[in-house]
Design an enzyme around this catalytic site. Sequence first.
Site, short mmCIF file in Angstrom:
data_model
loop_
_atom_site.label_atom_id
_atom_site.label_comp_id
_atom_site.label_asym_id
_atom_site.label_seq_id
_atom_site.Cartn_x
_atom_site.Cartn_y
_atom_site.Cartn_z
CD GLU A 268 42.43 -56.82 5.98
OE1 GLU A 268 42.25 -56.43 7.15
OE2 GLU A 268 43.45 -56.56 5.33
CE LYS B 203 42.19 -53.26 5.24
NZ LYS B 203 42.65 -52.36 6.30
N GLY C 197 48.23 -53.51 0.78
CA GLY C 197 48.91 -54.79 0.62
C GLY C 197 50.35 -54.79 0.12
CB SER D 95 40.61 -49.87 4.61
OG SER D 95 40.94 -50.19 5.96
P1 13P Z 1 47.96 -52.24 4.17
O1 13P Z 1 47.18 -51.16 3.47
O2 13P Z 1 49.35 -51.81 4.56
O3 13P Z 1 47.91 -53.54 3.45
O4 13P Z 1 47.26 -52.45 5.57
C1 13P Z 1 45.89 -52.52 5.63
C2 13P Z 1 45.49 -53.47 6.68
O5 13P Z 1 44.80 -53.12 7.61
C3 13P Z 1 45.90 -54.89 6.53
O6 13P Z 1 45.21 -55.66 7.44
#
Ligand code: 13P
Length: 339
Positions: free
Chosen positions: A176, A218, A261, A288
């Site tokens: 990610e 991600k 996000g 995700s």
């Molecule tokens: P958000 O969808 O709230 O951005 O969180 C996803 C996540 O795991 C961020 O690391």
Amino acid sequence: MDLQALNAVAEAMVAPGKGILAADESTGTIKKRFDGIGVENTEENRRDYRELMFRAEGMKHVSGVILYDETIWQNAADGTPLVELIAAAGAVPGIKVDKGAKPLPGFPNETITEGLDGLGERLVKYYERGARFAKWRAVIDIADGVPTWGAVKANAHALARYAAICQAHQIVPIVEPEILMDGAHSIERCDEVTRWVLTTVFNELFEQRVALEGMVLKPNMVISGKKAPVQASVEEVAQRTVAALKATVPSAVPGIAYLSGGQTDEQATAHLDAMNRIGGFPWKMTFSYGRALQAAPQKAWSGKKENVPAAQAAFLHRARMNGLAALGQWEAAMEKVAA
Ligand code: 13P
């Protein structure tokens, strides 16, 4: 490393019509969410909240759940390990393993994600407890003169080292690299930085000999900064995101699972749906989401036992909408409802 088994897990994580629930808020982050709904941040409240989601019907649209260290060791009120509830619902349990973004020395406005030391030993314990995938989040900000090459490179290298360690322990890494949408930057700038970061990340993954078939990416979507005066349309976000990923992400990667996000619930759903309607890419594209799946159930719950059914209904709704978006069928379903 058994790559076939890793690949099977990665494929399950991006199964058609399903996506990942990011429930891995650290104790500090969940405090912020609980403050917003007037709930005290106790271990029991954190457990009760996670338990209500893992027992909800909405789990039928969930392929995997990312947990925080505390949660993976917790049991439900009746003594059943929470990981068992997740597995019973047909989802793969996963675990956030990074130790957060810390100041990067020499780079005043940038961070490096830490947590590589001892990672292998931690993964052995998580695997024994039932985890089959992990998550590590690198944070890249956009501002004047930021990101710098030094910070992009350091974060991409850490992601690749983490991914290699995961695979050596038979755990699928979620890679990610999150480019924040907090600033006032344009979508063009996000596009440029996203391509740069993803290219760097895949170079590092190659150098660290990470098997792309056994990972899930991600990423952020290519989107206007939250404070930008001009906000790009759903169609433009979808077009640019698909184009940027096609230009930078090898087709051996089984799937892409976006973070939300800070997008609104509906935006996150609409963008995912629009991308899947464009199609023509080699990977599965799903969600995700943390906030975009949980904001509604959190509000409905507000820490009260009698609100659990309402919270579960709110979670089912968001999970179902995002499940449709993962198939590119959300907009059509909405039009049917409206007609
Ligand atoms: P958000 O969808 O709230 O951005 O969180 C996803 C996540 O795991 C961020 O690391």
